[in-house]
Design an enzyme around this catalytic site. Structure first.
Site, PDB file in Angstrom:
ATOM      1  CD  GLU A 188     -16.263  61.636 -11.952  1.00 29.58           C
ATOM      2  OE1 GLU A 188     -16.735  62.436 -12.710  1.00 29.58           O
ATOM      3  OE2 GLU A 188     -14.946  61.806 -11.892  1.00 29.58           O
ATOM      4  CG  ASP A 233     -10.943  51.433 -33.227  1.00 27.68           C
ATOM      5  OD1 ASP A 233     -11.308  50.603 -33.860  1.00 27.68           O
ATOM      6  OD2 ASP A 233      -9.689  51.967 -33.824  1.00 27.68           O
TER       7      ASP A 233
HETATM    8  C1  GLC Z   1     -10.471  48.680 -35.623  1.00 25.11           C
HETATM    9  C2  GLC Z   1     -11.805  48.804 -36.428  1.00 25.11           C
HETATM   10  C3  GLC Z   1     -11.567  49.023 -37.764  1.00 25.11           C
HETATM   11  C4  GLC Z   1     -10.481  49.902 -37.976  1.00 25.11           C
HETATM   12  C5  GLC Z   1      -9.314  50.080 -37.015  1.00 25.11           C
HETATM   13  C6  GLC Z   1      -8.364  51.318 -37.086  1.00 25.11           C
HETATM   14  O1  GLC Z   1     -10.269  47.459 -35.789  1.00 25.11           O
HETATM   15  O2  GLC Z   1     -12.680  47.910 -35.969  1.00 25.11           O
HETATM   16  O3  GLC Z   1     -12.538  49.143 -38.577  1.00 25.11           O
HETATM   17  O4  GLC Z   1     -10.175  50.272 -39.101  1.00 25.11           O
HETATM   18  O5  GLC Z   1      -9.534  49.688 -35.805  1.00 25.11           O
HETATM   19  O6  GLC Z   1      -9.164  52.360 -36.409  1.00 25.11           O
END
Ligand code: GLC
Ligand code: CA
Length: 564
Positions: free
Chosen positions: A274, A212
């Site tokens: 790993e 993310d």
């Molecule tokens: C990313 C995710 C989104 C979230 C953001 C913060 O963009 O896809 O859904 O709100 O990160 O974590």
């Protein structure tokens, strides 16, 4: 006992290169215990459905303990399952069922920020300014004699201030919701803890990770703060714009796309390698295309999302350019590219492509929906027709493809959710500006007539389906040979033939069509023009996204062609 892999397409170490990954938003997929929220047992119960669909892997959006202030992207504990969604034992059962079906499991890791409920953040609040506990996050002193002014006027991505006071003269940085404090990636304990998290899930059978906001972890904010060098929110916004455009100098942004981030990923890669086969990772990085290969490099995460398709209008010239550029970007890092039209953050593409052109795409389409809704001018049948044509185009390209739960049914965005039903923080933090993302996170319709449309046996779904989802329910589409579901099933089945050498040959200069050939001899033709296009000589149609007209490919239609 080792279960032999029943899916030859996920059997080799580079299975990820051309994988078909199905994104599950767990809370909205299937509710087995009837509390109104989708759960892991629900996912396990639908593995036969996913197997039949013909996918190679599932990617689960976060299912970790969370107050759900940002749909689970506010993680309170990275190494557990939210009791609202299940248990670790349920997770193990799900993974085992996937393994038996030859389906890989990818989980979402959220390294940029934790939830404010995370034990580290709670400890930081208690421990006070200057404590080691605070140093795991991005705390800074407030400005002014009473320290009651934020360190800067920066705005967070969800709208509103990015600096939140904690009442003792300090503020913490949150690029997203105030419930999502940013972690300090210069801190060795933060680094070590994520490695522990990767091993934790890998040891439970996970094959890869979706990372993310992969472009935000590394930060050097102090050069951009304070009386000596204050940067206003407007200046930060300009830097952000230049960063996306690719005109910003390296490391000129306080927290986006900084080079230090690759040190972090190199460390992770050593751990990923790993494992046998090595763990995979795909970066969610909203950066310029010239920087994308750095995220996708083999000594880093290995793959990065290409979001250009999802931000583009339904336009052959734009699509062709994106295909050329994305393949070239991926080649630079030796990775494969990724195709995606829909996910849990954007307006479903069946609706996006139904909006008038000025409705635009991605974030602008949410603004459009807020202001205009899906009015009579939005032609949903046209949107779906274009969406399936576009999807059949990307499914035939070299690289991996990501589909989002419900798109195989042709689900539309639910644009008219009442405010009291909405959950997404962007709706609340950008009032009157952004309708938020709930409309693509509605519960799946499994049965037209069943309770809760088959989503769960008890309470109403947390984001309930509209009446219009009945006709799109799985049991209805299953029986209809011409349904979107059966088109996806056929396409994914045939796609395995296209998981061949990752090459592509362009066949036409016609500006209104996309026409290419793959090394297995198949051709793909997508017609965007008003005039129907003839099937090329010596070819026959293996699959078409819409009915042919007098044996020719009508407008807004994709066909896969095999030697006659
Ligand atoms: C990313 C995710 C989104 C979230 C953001 C913060 O963009 O896809 O859904 O709100 O990160 O974590
Ligand atoms: Ca449930």
């Amino acid at each position: 006992m080792t279960i032999s892999n029943p899916n030859p397409h996920t059997a080799s170490a580079d299975w990820w290169r051309q994988a078909l990954v199905y994104q599950i938003y767990p809370r909205s997929f299937m509710d087995a215990n009837g509390d109104g929220i989708g759960d892991l047992v629900g996912i396990t119960s639908k593995i036969p459905y996913l197997k039949e669909l013909g996918i190679d892997a599932i990617w689960l959006s976060p299912f970790y303990p969370s107050a759900l202030k940002d749909g689970g992207y506010d993680v309170a504990d990275y190494r557990d399952v939210d009791p609202k969604i299940g248990t670790l034992a349920d997770f193990d059962d799900m993974t085992a069922a996937c393994k038996a079906a030859g389906i890989k499991v990818i989980v979402d890791i959220v390294p940029n920020h934790s939830s404010d409920d995370h034990e580290w953040f709670q400890a930081a609040l208690k421990a006070g300014p200057g404590s080691p506990e605070r140093s795991r996050y991005m705390f800074r002193d407030g400005l002014g004699p009473n320290k009651d002014q934020p360190p800067a006027d920066w705005e967070c991505i969800f709208g509103g201030p990015a600096w939140e006071p904690v009442g003792d003269g300090q503020y913490y940085l949150h690029l997203f919701d105030a419930s999502q404090p940013d972690l300090n990636w210069d801190h060795p304990e933060v680094r070590a803890d994520f490695i522990k998290t990767f091993r934790f899930w890998a040891d439970r059978g996970v094959s890869g990770f979706r990372i993310d906001v992969a472009h935000a972890c590394a930060k050097k904010i102090d050069d951009f703060l304070g009386p000596a060098n204050p940067h206003t929110k407007e200046e930060i916004a300009t830097l952000c714009h230049q960063m996306l455009e690719g005109t910003l100098d390296e490391d000129a942004h306080p927290y986006l796309d900084r080079n230090e981030v690759f040190d972090i990923y190199r460390e992770w890669r050593k751990v990923f390698n790993e494992y046998d086969p090595p763990l995979t990772a795909v970066a969610e990085a909203w950066v310029s295309s010239k920087r994308k290969p750095l995220y996708a490099s083999a000594d880093g995460l290995g793959q990065a999302f290409s979001f250009d398709m999802l931000m583009s209008q339904f336009d052959p010239v734009a699509f062709k350019q994106i295909i050329v550029d994305s393949l070239a970007d991926a080649a630079k890092s030796g990775s494969s590219t990724t195709w995606v039209f829909s996910n849990h953050d954007v307006v479903r593409h069946a609706t996006r492509h139904a909006l008038a052109d000025d409705g635009g795409y991605h974030e602008t389409s949410r603004k459009y929906l807020l202001n205009k809704g899906v009015g009579p001018e939005a032609d949903l049948a046209l949107g779906l027709r274009r969406a399936t044509a576009a999807t059949m185009m990307i499914l035939a390209l070299p690289g991996s493809a990501y589909i989002y739960q419900g798109e195989e049914l042709g689900l539309f965005e639910v644009a008219d959710l009442p405010a009291e039903e909405r959950q997404d923080p962007t709706f609340f933090r950008k009032p009157g500006v952004d309708v938020g993302r709930d409309g693509c996170r509605i519960a799946m319709p499994w049965e037209a007539e069943g309770k809760n449309m088959g989503f769960g046996p008890g309470k109403r779904p947390h984001l309930e389906q509209p009446e219009g989802y009945r006709a799109l329910a799985v049991d209805v589409e299953d029986k209809d040979p011409r349904s979107t579901l059966n088109l996806y099933r056929k396409a994914l089945g045939l796609r395995h033939e296209l998981q061949c050498a990752e090459e592509l040959e362009w066949l036409s200069d016609d500006k209104e069509v996309i026409h290419f050939k793959r090394p297995n001899g198949w051709e793909v033709l997508v017609n965007f023009g008003e005039e129907a296009r003839a099937i090329p000589a010596g070819r026959k149609v293996a699959l078409a996204s819409s009915d042919l007209v007098d044996g020719a490919v009508p407008t807004d239609t994709a066909v896969w062609l095999v030697p006659a």
